[in-house]
Design a protein around this motif. Structure first.
Motif, PDB file in Angstrom:
ATOM      1  N   SER A  43       9.092  12.236   1.282  1.00 39.93           N
ATOM      2  CA  SER A  43       7.690  12.056   1.645  1.00 39.93           C
ATOM      3  C   SER A  43       6.995  13.404   1.792  1.00 39.93           C
ATOM      4  O   SER A  43       5.874  13.593   1.302  1.00 39.93           O
ATOM      5  CB  SER A  43       7.586  11.264   2.950  1.00 39.93           C
ATOM      6  N   MET A  76       0.453   7.497  -6.129  1.00 42.57           N
ATOM      7  CA  MET A  76       0.920   6.106  -6.115  1.00 42.57           C
ATOM      8  C   MET A  76       2.342   6.016  -5.552  1.00 42.57           C
ATOM      9  O   MET A  76       2.658   5.099  -4.790  1.00 42.57           O
ATOM     10  CB  MET A  76       0.858   5.523  -7.529  1.00 42.57           C
ATOM     11  N   THR A  77       3.188   6.974  -5.916  1.00 42.54           N
ATOM     12  CA  THR A  77       4.554   6.999  -5.394  1.00 42.54           C
ATOM     13  C   THR A  77       4.541   7.210  -3.886  1.00 42.54           C
ATOM     14  O   THR A  77       5.261   6.536  -3.144  1.00 42.54           O
ATOM     15  CB  THR A  77       5.371   8.111  -6.086  1.00 42.54           C
ATOM     16  N   ASP A  78       3.698   8.141  -3.422  1.00 40.74           N
ATOM     17  CA  ASP A  78       3.589   8.401  -1.982  1.00 40.74           C
ATOM     18  C   ASP A  78       3.063   7.171  -1.247  1.00 40.74           C
ATOM     19  O   ASP A  78       3.552   6.829  -0.170  1.00 40.74           O
ATOM     20  CB  ASP A  78       2.682   9.608  -1.733  1.00 40.74           C
ATOM     21  N   ASP A  79       2.083   6.488  -1.843  1.00 48.00           N
ATOM     22  CA  ASP A  79       1.548   5.265  -1.231  1.00 48.00           C
ATOM     23  C   ASP A  79       2.628   4.188  -1.127  1.00 48.00           C
ATOM     24  O   ASP A  79       2.729   3.494  -0.106  1.00 48.00           O
ATOM     25  CB  ASP A  79       0.354   4.726  -2.024  1.00 48.00           C
ATOM     26  N   GLY A  80       3.442   4.050  -2.174  1.00 48.90           N
ATOM     27  CA  GLY A  80       4.527   3.066  -2.142  1.00 48.90           C
ATOM     28  C   GLY A  80       5.554   3.393  -1.079  1.00 48.90           C
ATOM     29  O   GLY A  80       6.042   2.502  -0.364  1.00 48.90           O
ATOM     30  N   LEU A  81       5.881   4.669  -0.933  1.00 52.04           N
ATOM     31  CA  LEU A  81       6.829   5.086   0.095  1.00 52.04           C
ATOM     32  C   LEU A  81       6.257   4.853   1.489  1.00 52.04           C
ATOM     33  O   LEU A  81       6.951   4.362   2.383  1.00 52.04           O
ATOM     34  CB  LEU A  81       7.190   6.556  -0.098  1.00 52.04           C
ATOM     35  N   LYS A  83       4.092   2.562   2.309  1.00 56.82           N
ATOM     36  CA  LYS A  83       4.139   1.114   2.551  1.00 56.82           C
ATOM     37  C   LYS A  83       5.540   0.674   2.959  1.00 56.82           C
ATOM     38  O   LYS A  83       5.700  -0.177   3.834  1.00 56.82           O
ATOM     39  CB  LYS A  83       3.685   0.340   1.313  1.00 56.82           C
ATOM     40  N   ALA A  84       6.565   1.255   2.329  1.00 61.87           N
ATOM     41  CA  ALA A  84       7.953   0.932   2.699  1.00 61.87           C
ATOM     42  C   ALA A  84       8.223   1.379   4.122  1.00 61.87           C
ATOM     43  O   ALA A  84       8.890   0.674   4.895  1.00 61.87           O
ATOM     44  CB  ALA A  84       8.933   1.587   1.732  1.00 61.87           C
ATOM     45  N   LYS A  87       6.452  -1.071   6.448  1.00 62.22           N
ATOM     46  CA  LYS A  87       7.179  -2.346   6.476  1.00 62.22           C
ATOM     47  C   LYS A  87       8.387  -2.271   7.406  1.00 62.22           C
ATOM     48  O   LYS A  87       8.762  -3.250   8.039  1.00 62.22           O
ATOM     49  CB  LYS A  87       7.634  -2.698   5.057  1.00 62.22           C
TER      50      LYS A  87
END
Length: 131
Positions: A43, A76-81, A83-84, A87
């Protein structure tokens, strides 16, 4: 006496259920912690990669299409991480302008800034995470 034994047995079963439930929660918490620690550097690296792209070139698809697309992919990759992390109940903290809390933040230095209140975070060197 049979009633007493039955009540003790039921109480013991309830205790065992409570212990098992707590053990499952502790195991989940440990798994999330291990997962988070292994991805925190990733991150940070994604954030550093995005910060390395000058702001005026981030959306310049006409003159610098490869750089703009690369920036978008990293974002987009940072946003996905992120979100994980969310979660799994892991959240970022410590943005510029927040009040400094010595129990949460680590200060490298203090400097006067006319645009901020005394005791506020002026610059974030590395984002903090809280579980």
């Amino acid at each position: 006496e049979m009633k007493d034994q039955l009540l003790r047995s039921l109480a013991e079963q309830e205790n065992i259920r409570g212990i098992a439930k707590r053990d499952v929660e502790n195991a989940r918490q440990f798994a999330v912690t291990s997962f988070a620690k292994s991805l925190l550097d990733t991150s940070d690296n994604l954030t550093r990669a995005m910060d390395a792209v000058p702001e005026e070139l981030r959306k310049d698809t006409e003159n610098h299409p490869v750089l703009a697309t690369l920036y978008e992919g990293i974002q987009m990759t940072d946003d996905g991480l992120t979100k994980a992390f969310t979660k799994n109940k892991l959240s970022k903290f410590g943005a510029a302008g927040d009040k400094f809390d010595p129990n949460l933040h680590e200060a490298l230095f203090e400097y006067p800034d006319e645009n901020m209140e005394a005791g506020a975070i002026g610059q974030v060197m590395k984002v903090g995470f809280m579980l």
